[in-house]
Scaffold this motif. Structure first.
Motif, PDB file in Angstrom:
ATOM      1  N   SER A   1       2.419   9.357   4.800  1.00 23.61           N
ATOM      2  CA  SER A   1       2.186   8.037   5.401  1.00 23.61           C
ATOM      3  C   SER A   1       1.253   7.186   4.552  1.00 23.61           C
ATOM      4  CB  SER A   1       1.599   8.197   6.811  1.00 23.61           C
ATOM      5  OG  SER A   1       0.311   8.817   6.748  1.00 23.61           O
ATOM      6  N   ALA A   2       0.509   7.834   3.625  1.00 28.33           N
ATOM      7  CA  ALA A   2      -0.401   7.082   2.769  1.00 28.33           C
ATOM      8  C   ALA A   2       0.356   6.156   1.823  1.00 28.33           C
ATOM      9  CB  ALA A   2      -1.281   8.037   1.961  1.00 28.33           C
ATOM     10  N   LEU A   3       1.650   6.305   1.711  1.00 30.93           N
ATOM     11  CA  LEU A   3       2.433   5.350   0.931  1.00 30.93           C
ATOM     12  C   LEU A   3       2.419   3.972   1.587  1.00 30.93           C
ATOM     13  CD1 LEU A   3       5.543   7.489  -0.125  1.00 30.93           C
ATOM     14  CD2 LEU A   3       3.848   6.459  -1.653  1.00 30.93           C
ATOM     15  N   SER A   4       2.084   3.914   2.866  1.00 32.54           N
ATOM     16  CA  SER A   4       2.016   2.631   3.579  1.00 32.54           C
ATOM     17  C   SER A   4       0.619   2.365   4.140  1.00 32.54           C
ATOM     18  CB  SER A   4       3.035   2.601   4.731  1.00 32.54           C
ATOM     19  OG  SER A   4       4.351   2.754   4.261  1.00 32.54           O
ATOM     20  N   ILE A   5      -0.031   3.412   4.647  1.00 30.99           N
ATOM     21  CA  ILE A   5      -1.340   3.239   5.276  1.00 30.99           C
ATOM     22  C   ILE A   5      -2.420   3.397   4.213  1.00 30.99           C
ATOM     23  CG2 ILE A   5      -2.926   4.133   7.019  1.00 30.99           C
ATOM     24  CD1 ILE A   5      -0.483   5.150   8.551  1.00 30.99           C
ATOM     25  N   TYR A   6      -3.057   2.311   3.832  1.00 28.29           N
ATOM     26  CA  TYR A   6      -4.045   2.340   2.763  1.00 28.29           C
ATOM     27  C   TYR A   6      -5.477   2.246   3.280  1.00 28.29           C
ATOM     28  CZ  TYR A   6      -3.645  -2.734   3.496  1.00 28.29           C
ATOM     29  OH  TYR A   6      -3.588  -3.992   4.042  1.00 28.29           O
ATOM     30  N   SER A   7      -5.636   2.143   4.584  1.00 26.61           N
ATOM     31  CA  SER A   7      -6.979   2.072   5.162  1.00 26.61           C
ATOM     32  C   SER A   7      -6.968   2.716   6.544  1.00 26.61           C
ATOM     33  CB  SER A   7      -7.456   0.622   5.268  1.00 26.61           C
ATOM     34  OG  SER A   7      -8.716   0.544   5.915  1.00 26.61           O
ATOM     35  N   THR A   8      -8.018   3.463   6.824  1.00 25.68           N
ATOM     36  CA  THR A   8      -8.145   4.065   8.160  1.00 25.68           C
ATOM     37  C   THR A   8      -9.243   3.383   8.975  1.00 25.68           C
ATOM     38  OG1 THR A   8      -9.646   5.748   7.235  1.00 25.68           O
ATOM     39  CG2 THR A   8      -7.287   6.303   7.399  1.00 25.68           C
ATOM     40  N   SER A   9     -10.069   2.583   8.275  1.00 23.85           N
ATOM     41  CA  SER A   9     -11.131   1.855   8.978  1.00 23.85           C
ATOM     42  C   SER A   9     -11.369   0.522   8.274  1.00 23.85           C
ATOM     43  CB  SER A   9     -12.425   2.695   9.006  1.00 23.85           C
ATOM     44  OG  SER A   9     -13.462   2.007   9.702  1.00 23.85           O
ATOM     45  N   PRO A  10     -10.740  -0.557   8.763  1.00 19.96           N
ATOM     46  CA  PRO A  10      -9.827  -0.579   9.915  1.00 19.96           C
ATOM     47  C   PRO A  10      -8.469   0.048   9.589  1.00 19.96           C
ATOM     48  CG  PRO A  10      -9.852  -2.699   8.842  1.00 19.96           C
ATOM     49  CD  PRO A  10     -10.884  -1.865   8.131  1.00 19.96           C
ATOM     50  N   GLN A  11      -7.734   0.456  10.591  1.00 20.69           N
ATOM     51  CA  GLN A  11      -6.436   1.090  10.426  1.00 20.69           C
ATOM     52  C   GLN A  11      -5.410   0.071   9.944  1.00 20.69           C
ATOM     53  OE1 GLN A  11      -5.845   4.345  10.980  1.00 20.69           O
ATOM     54  NE2 GLN A  11      -3.664   4.247  10.484  1.00 20.69           N
ATOM     55  N   THR A  12      -4.634   0.467   8.937  1.00 21.53           N
ATOM     56  CA  THR A  12      -3.567  -0.407   8.452  1.00 21.53           C
ATOM     57  C   THR A  12      -2.574  -0.654   9.591  1.00 21.53           C
ATOM     58  OG1 THR A  12      -3.764   0.496   6.218  1.00 21.53           O
ATOM     59  CG2 THR A  12      -1.726  -0.682   6.750  1.00 21.53           C
ATOM     60  N   ALA A  13      -2.226  -1.912   9.803  1.00 19.89           N
ATOM     61  CA  ALA A  13      -1.326  -2.263  10.903  1.00 19.89           C
ATOM     62  C   ALA A  13       0.062  -1.703  10.662  1.00 19.89           C
ATOM     63  CB  ALA A  13      -1.260  -3.784  11.060  1.00 19.89           C
ATOM     64  N   ALA A  14       0.719  -1.348  11.730  1.00 19.33           N
ATOM     65  CA  ALA A  14       2.091  -0.852  11.637  1.00 19.33           C
ATOM     66  C   ALA A  14       2.982  -1.919  11.016  1.00 19.33           C
ATOM     67  CB  ALA A  14       2.606  -0.469  13.025  1.00 19.33           C
ATOM     68  N   GLY A  15       3.840  -1.508  10.090  1.00 14.36           N
ATOM     69  CA  GLY A  15       4.747  -2.454   9.443  1.00 14.36           C
ATOM     70  C   GLY A  15       4.140  -3.194   8.278  1.00 14.36           C
ATOM     71  N   ASP A  16       2.837  -2.939   7.986  1.00 11.60           N
ATOM     72  CA  ASP A  16       2.181  -3.583   6.842  1.00 11.60           C
ATOM     73  C   ASP A  16       2.767  -3.005   5.551  1.00 11.60           C
ATOM     74  OD1 ASP A  16       0.472  -4.445   4.818  1.00 11.60           O
ATOM     75  OD2 ASP A  16      -1.298  -4.395   6.115  1.00 11.60           O
TER      76      ASP A  16
END
Length: 620
Positions: A490-505
């Motif tokens: 999922s890190a291919l899309s989610i690049y931040s956990t604080s704040p959390q990367t928005a879904a679909g970003d």
């Protein structure tokens, strides 16, 4: 002429005919024997009282053109060189595969970039992430496989050097031994002709292995030298070539003039006088199969490896590195300051300035080098950017001192206002246009779009330089997909956990795709593309296509050279054979002439016998 004189003349003629028939018979029997040179009888008329009274056979002549023979040997060396280059470069093309085909770097890169684009299209679905990671693994494996293929070719040519050395030593020993045997024989002795054929065969073998020249001695011997002047055979003695091979080669197995640091072994020759010479360091061999092997092992295939290593390095850095512009420093003097806290070994501080009295901008790349033993870093003449190495771990005071010493003549001044900040300003009319840092992301989700997708084992690739060389050397054989990313696709899309990367970003996937398709990079001149003053720049795809095309052109040119050289060698061989080869028609004509001469001499003897019988009967 008396009867006894006539009889003696006829008998000498028969002996000469017998010797000539033996030579003709030998010529015909050896017409298809490789290396056999056509022979002829050397006959001398013996006079008595100004009148020819008999014929004397003084030996055997070899029918050959020594000038054409010398040319043939020179071109044979060139032909062997061209054959080996064409052969190995053809195999290198097989390593790369057919452009556009499956199992090639081009296809693997194309599939990977398409998979990254699909992540954005699908708003980061888990299935598209899995497909992208699979494509990334395929690309990394293709780079690994390409490296294995290149190094296998290097290992093969290194082994071939050993085989060629064995052949060369055997040929030199044969030449020296025959030289010794010929010293006790007349130049026209039939046995000498056979030995000379054997010696020429050994010299011809040697000429296919290296470029040589021969010098005839006064007693039938031949001295052999390389064209560079190294004596191979002389004074009845042969030199001995020694090759010390480490076995299979890797990308880090490189030649060095220092035997202790050479990773490919040594090639030395011990001369008849006992002296020893490094044949590679002195460029003793300029042509032939051994020269081709050395060129392939130490230059051609090393450059091919550099090309795929640069591709692997750029793939990694383009996705994981971030360039941060410096903060302007108000003047005078004006300049910029940058934070060096995250500049790890291999990362750079980038500087653009305009020297006083010039309108041309110059670039400097300041590399963090943790191993001070490799400093200063080498630079090619007119290198752009010029590379300066500093060890940031020694403290900012040391860094400032090193940089001011290295670049003091440019009109640039460095200082450390506080902490890990480096200030760069221009004075003496030098203008600093830009300063930035290029740093490597080490975390999957640090809030940056950059991602260490490809790693060197489990560590981020930074291009660090140590005493063992650059991290880039052989990197294509070690590159893999970040193990941490395989555990967290999922890190291919989610690049931040604080704040959390928005879904679909799709920020990260868009960035990764853009870096591989649109961003341009500068590539090392060691790849054979561009120059130190004007490096090749382009996208990752541009670079891949460029070096694959370059290698294809090199293989084509090598094949054309081989074909042209083969024509030259074939033409000279035919010209040499026209004199030295056995012509059956000529030999049969000679045989008929000898038969007629034999019959004439026999008839003379018969007439003499008849006349002597008549004289004896008359006396009775």
């Amino acid at each position: 002429m008396g009867l006894s004189s006539a009889l003696a003349t006829a008998m000498s003629g028969l002996r000469a005919n017998q010797a000539a028939l033996s030579i003709v018979s030998s010529n015909i029997a050896n017409a298809q024997t490789p290396g056999y040179v056509s022979q002829s009888v050397n006959q001398v008329e013996v006079s008595s009282g100004g009148i020819g009274s008999s014929v004397l056979v003084t030996g055997v002549n070899r029918e050959l053109d020594t000038f054409v023979q010398s040319q043939l040997r020179t071109e044979t060396a060139g032909g062997a060189y061209a054959d080996q280059m064409s052969n190995i470069l053809g195999q290198l093309q097989s390593v790369y595969g057919t452009p556009g085909g499956t199992g090639t770097l081009e296809t693997a890169l194309s599939n990977f970039t398409s998979a990254l684009q699909a992540i954005s299209t699908s708003s980061g679905s888990s299935s598209s992430q899995s497909v992208a990671l699979a494509a990334a693994q395929t690309l990394a494996q293709q780079l690994n496989t390409t490296t294995q293929g290149i190094q296998a070719l290097r290992s093969n040519v290194n082994q071939d050097i050993g085989n060629c050395v064995s052949q060369a030593n055997a040929a030199m020993t044969t030449i020296a031994n025959i030289n010794t045997q010929l010293q006790g024989l007349s130049a026209t002795d039939p046995a000498a002709a056979t030995l000379e054929d054997q010696r020429d065969s050994a010299i011809n073998t040697l000429s296919s292995l290296m470029d040589i020249r021969t010098v005839a001695g006064s007693s039938g011997d031949v001295n052999v030298y390389t064209n560079s002047g190294v004596q191979l055979v002389g004074d009845g003695l042969a030199s001995t070539i020694s090759f010390n091979s480490p076995g299979s080669l890797t990308a880090n197995s490189l030649y060095s003039t220092n035997p202790a640091q050479s990773g490919v072994g040594s090639l030395t020759i011990q001369l008849p006088n006992g002296a020893s010479t490094d044949m590679v360091a002195t460029n003793a061999i300029g042509s032939g199969q051994i020269a081709a092997d050395l060129t392939l092992r130490d230059q051609t295939l090393v450059q091919a490896q550099s090309q795929v290593d640069q591709l692997a390095a750029t793939l990694s850095s383009s996705l994981s590195d971030t360039t941060t512009a410096g903060t302007a420093v108000t003047g005078p003097p004006a300049g910029f300051s940058v934070d060096t806290s995250n500049v790890v070994p291999g990362n750079t501080i980038n500087l653009t300035y305009t020297p006083a009295g010039s309108s041309t901008q110059q670039q400097i790349s300041i590399v963090n080098v943790a191993d001070s033993s490799v400093l200063p870093l080498p630079n090619a003449p007119n290198a752009n950017p010029k590379v300066i190495g500093v060890n940031l771990s020694n403290g900012m005071s040391s860094v400032v001192s090193q940089l001011n010493a290295a670049l003091g003549g440019t009109g640039i001044q460095f200082s450390n206002p506080s902490g890990n900040t480096l200030s760069v300003v221009g004075f003496a009319s030098a203008t600093v246009s830009a300063v930035s840092t290029t740093t490597t992301a080490s975390s999957l989700q640090d809030g940056s779009a950059a991602l260490p997708l490809f790693t060197d084992g489990s560590a981020s690739y930074t291009g660090a330089i140590t005493a063992s060389g650059s991290e880039m050397t052989g990197y294509a054989g070690r590159i893999n997909v970040n193990p941490a990313l395989l555990s967290n696709p999922s890190a291919l899309s989610i690049y931040s956990t604080s704040p959390q990367t928005a879904a679909g970003d799709t920020t990260r996937s868009d960035y990764l795709f853009s870096q591989l398709t649109n961003a341009t990079f500068s590539y090392s001149p060691q790849t054979g593309l561009g120059s130190a003053a004007s490096p090749f720049t382009g996208t990752v795809t541009n670079y891949l296509q460029q070096f694959i095309s370059q290698q294809g052109n090199a293989a084509t040119q090598a094949t054309q050279l081989q074909q042209g050289q083969d024509v030259v060698v074939s033409t000279l061989q035919q010209k040499f054979n026209s004199t030295a080869g056995v012509n059956i028609d000529t030999e049969m004509s000679n045989l008929i002439a000898l038969q007629n001469a034999y019959a004439a001499n026999a008839h003379v003897m018969s007439v003499v016998q008849s006349m002597m019988n008549s004289l004896l009967q008359a006396q009775l």
